[in-house]
Design an enzyme around this catalytic site. Structure first.
Site, mmCIF file in Angstrom:
data_model
loop_
_atom_site.group_PDB
_atom_site.id
_atom_site.type_symbol
_atom_site.label_atom_id
_atom_site.label_comp_id
_atom_site.label_asym_id
_atom_site.label_seq_id
_atom_site.Cartn_x
_atom_site.Cartn_y
_atom_site.Cartn_z
ATOM 1 N N HIS A 138 47.358 38.927 49.854
ATOM 2 C CA HIS A 138 46.069 38.672 49.420
ATOM 3 C C HIS A 138 45.636 39.850 48.504
ATOM 4 O O HIS A 138 45.138 40.793 49.215
ATOM 5 C CB HIS A 138 45.180 38.172 50.394
ATOM 6 C CG HIS A 138 43.728 37.681 49.580
ATOM 7 N ND1 HIS A 138 43.678 36.215 49.535
ATOM 8 C CD2 HIS A 138 42.763 38.266 49.144
ATOM 9 C CE1 HIS A 138 42.448 36.174 48.917
ATOM 10 N NE2 HIS A 138 41.921 37.444 48.605
ATOM 11 N N HIS A 193 43.799 41.480 44.568
ATOM 12 C CA HIS A 193 43.373 41.363 43.317
ATOM 13 C C HIS A 193 43.719 42.414 42.358
ATOM 14 O O HIS A 193 42.976 43.487 42.291
ATOM 15 C CB HIS A 193 41.633 41.382 43.496
ATOM 16 C CG HIS A 193 41.015 40.087 44.197
ATOM 17 N ND1 HIS A 193 40.884 39.019 43.611
ATOM 18 C CD2 HIS A 193 40.944 40.021 45.497
ATOM 19 C CE1 HIS A 193 40.485 38.029 44.434
ATOM 20 N NE2 HIS A 193 40.582 38.801 45.471
ATOM 21 N N GLN A 211 36.969 32.949 39.501
ATOM 22 C CA GLN A 211 36.246 33.984 40.138
ATOM 23 C C GLN A 211 34.808 33.567 40.187
ATOM 24 O O GLN A 211 34.093 33.583 41.154
ATOM 25 C CB GLN A 211 36.293 35.160 39.649
ATOM 26 C CG GLN A 211 35.245 36.130 40.093
ATOM 27 C CD GLN A 211 35.546 36.900 41.258
ATOM 28 O OE1 GLN A 211 36.777 37.743 41.575
ATOM 29 N NE2 GLN A 211 34.889 36.535 42.408
ATOM 30 N N HIS A 216 40.436 31.079 48.204
ATOM 31 C CA HIS A 216 39.374 31.840 48.859
ATOM 32 C C HIS A 216 38.336 30.815 49.680
ATOM 33 O O HIS A 216 37.924 30.048 48.946
ATOM 34 C CB HIS A 216 38.405 32.754 47.847
ATOM 35 C CG HIS A 216 38.917 33.773 47.495
ATOM 36 N ND1 HIS A 216 40.278 33.848 46.848
ATOM 37 C CD2 HIS A 216 38.544 35.194 47.268
ATOM 38 C CE1 HIS A 216 40.519 35.150 46.394
ATOM 39 N NE2 HIS A 216 39.733 35.956 46.831
ATOM 40 N N GLU A 247 34.401 32.150 52.696
ATOM 41 C CA GLU A 247 34.048 33.886 52.661
ATOM 42 C C GLU A 247 32.607 33.952 52.734
ATOM 43 O O GLU A 247 32.014 34.579 51.924
ATOM 44 C CB GLU A 247 34.674 34.459 51.328
ATOM 45 C CG GLU A 247 34.755 36.094 51.878
ATOM 46 C CD GLU A 247 35.274 36.808 50.737
ATOM 47 O OE1 GLU A 247 35.553 38.088 50.988
ATOM 48 O OE2 GLU A 247 35.815 36.398 49.852
ATOM 49 N N ASP A 287 43.447 42.936 50.036
ATOM 50 C CA ASP A 287 42.454 42.405 49.342
ATOM 51 C C ASP A 287 41.926 43.248 48.175
ATOM 52 O O ASP A 287 42.315 42.873 46.942
ATOM 53 C CB ASP A 287 41.208 42.181 50.317
ATOM 54 C CG ASP A 287 40.337 41.166 49.502
ATOM 55 O OD1 ASP A 287 40.538 40.563 48.530
ATOM 56 O OD2 ASP A 287 39.030 40.809 50.234
#
Length: 422
Positions: free
Chosen positions: A57, A59, A152, A210, A213, A309
């Protein structure tokens, strides 16, 4: 003639030192003493040889953007999202690519040869999608990059979010992503899960969302994701990432939830570094750790892997993309310092991650790809403790990164000492 032999290797599951022979990019033999010539021979000198690390995971479109346009002063998830929104209009393809390629050099040096990266699909230009597809193609001989189409700003919350998601997948993005807890309502979050899972089923793709969270004990999108996985027959192809609300959920509810997740063959990705930083921000004392229940998930037979992450971006100001640092934080934050637990966390950044990404040819046995890391450590437990030097990183039987053994030389009066902490 073999292309590569790694001699005197410690390999998990082998009682004695072994040699590993490679040819045509594959492991062809593992035995106590390989009797063959090779173009290159490496003496591991008893050090641990492991399959490469896997970041489940990440970005990559945001990595190394810390301070652009400003720093995250509160350290919160929501301020990070706000900063990313402020930054997006100023992003350039050249900047995204430069930062992504730099991060990849860090990853390879740390022995990470597979990354699942989420890429924002709520920018109407899909600029980051195009850039990371280009990076994926250019770097395919050195690292496996799997891209997740990630809305996002919310699939339904963002104007044209659904159409943009479809366009990103049409371009060749590998996995369907989502962020249901960031939709405007719980109902919209559930609706987005249904739409996205149906999209994945229709296209034959994997799913990685996601999910939950937050510190809200009533955030239950993992339940809906599990249900849609069952309904659509997506068993084994769906991943719930973060799941931090699980830390706050009622124990009775969790006792119902986990067996349902196991039945659906869910994958889960925990991100200890970043979520230890982001969660519990609204708490006074005691402060919640805000991580998914990894030991309990593993006890149910659910595949759990770990992700880094973020590295130096609006959400996390630290990091070198060291997956053993992630596992090390997990050992502390998850109360998993027992011997078997530490080994399980080592697996969570190697074999479990490969299962989450559905990687082909991964492993350390004849027939697998000749992708390996030689660590300056002699066991998984030692590697967890030391975050050791990656002496050699090998891709398809070729050394693509090499670091000298790290040893401190001490002079204490008339005595000299060498220290490597093993």
């Amino acid at each position: 003639m073999l292309e590569l032999i790694i001699k005197n290797s410690t390999v998990d599951g082998q009682n004695d030192l072994v040699d590993i022979g490679c040819k045509d990019g594959k492991i062809v033999e593992i035995s106590p003493a390989i009797k063959a010539d090779a173009v290159k021979i490496i003496d591991a000198e008893g050090q641990l040889v492991t399959p490469p690390f896997v970041d489940s995971h990440f970005h990559m479109d945001a990595t190394l953007s810390m301070g652009m346009p400003r720093l995250n002063q509160s350290g919160t998830l929501l301020e990070g999202i706000k900063i990313w929104g402020e930054l997006k209009p100023d992003l350039t393809p050249e900047g995204i690519k430069k930062r992504a390629l730099k991060l990849i050099t860090w990853a390879i040096a740390k022995g990470n040869l597979a990354i699942r990266s989420h890429v924002d699909t709520t920018d109407p230009s899909l600029m980051a999608v195009d850039v990371l597809l280009e990076v994926r193609a250019e770097m395919k001989n050195f690292i496996d990059i799997q891209l997740v189409a990630f809305p996002q700003d919310g699939l339904l919350r963002c104007k044209d979010g659904l159409a943009l998601m479809q366009r990103a997948l049409d371009k060749g993005v590998d996995v369907v992503g989502g962020i249901p807890h960031f939709e405007r309502t719980m109902d919209d979050g559930s609706k987005s899960i249904k739409l996205l899972c149906e999209m994945a089923a229709e296209r034959g793709l994997m799913v990685d969302m996601h999910c939950d969270e937050s510190d809200d004990p009533h955030s239950r999108h993992i339940e809906m994701l599990t249900y849609q996985t069952q309904r659509l027959g997506l068993h084994g192809r769906v991943t719930g990432s973060h799941l931090t609300s699980m830390h706050s959920m009622d124990n009775y509810y969790v006792s119902k939830l986990l067996p349902l997740m196991a039945e659906a063959q869910m994958n889960c990705v925990c991100n200890p570094l970043v979520n230890m930083n982001l969660q519990g921000r609204h708490d006074a004392y005691p402060k919640r750790r805000g991580l998914m229940r990894v030991p309990e998930l593993m006890a149910q037979g659910i595949n759990v892997s770990l992700g880094h992450d973020d590295v130096m971006d609006p959400w996390y100001p630290m990091g070198t993309h060291d997956m053993l640092e992630v596992a090390h934080m997990g050992a502390h934050a998850l109360h998993m310092t027992g011997v078997d637990q530490q080994e399980a966390l080592f697996n969570a950044v190697t074999t479990n991650g490969a299962k989450t990404l559905n990687l082909e040819g991964y492993g350390l046995s004849p027939g697998c790809n000749a992708d390996m890391v030689v660590l300056q450590a002699t066991s998984k437990l030692e590697a967890m403790r030391l975050h050791p030097t990656r002496l050699y990183v090998i891709r398809r039987g070729k050394v693509i990164s090499q670091t000298p053994r790290v040893v401190a030389s001490l002079t204490l009066g008339k005595d000299s000492h060498s220290v490597d902490f093993e």
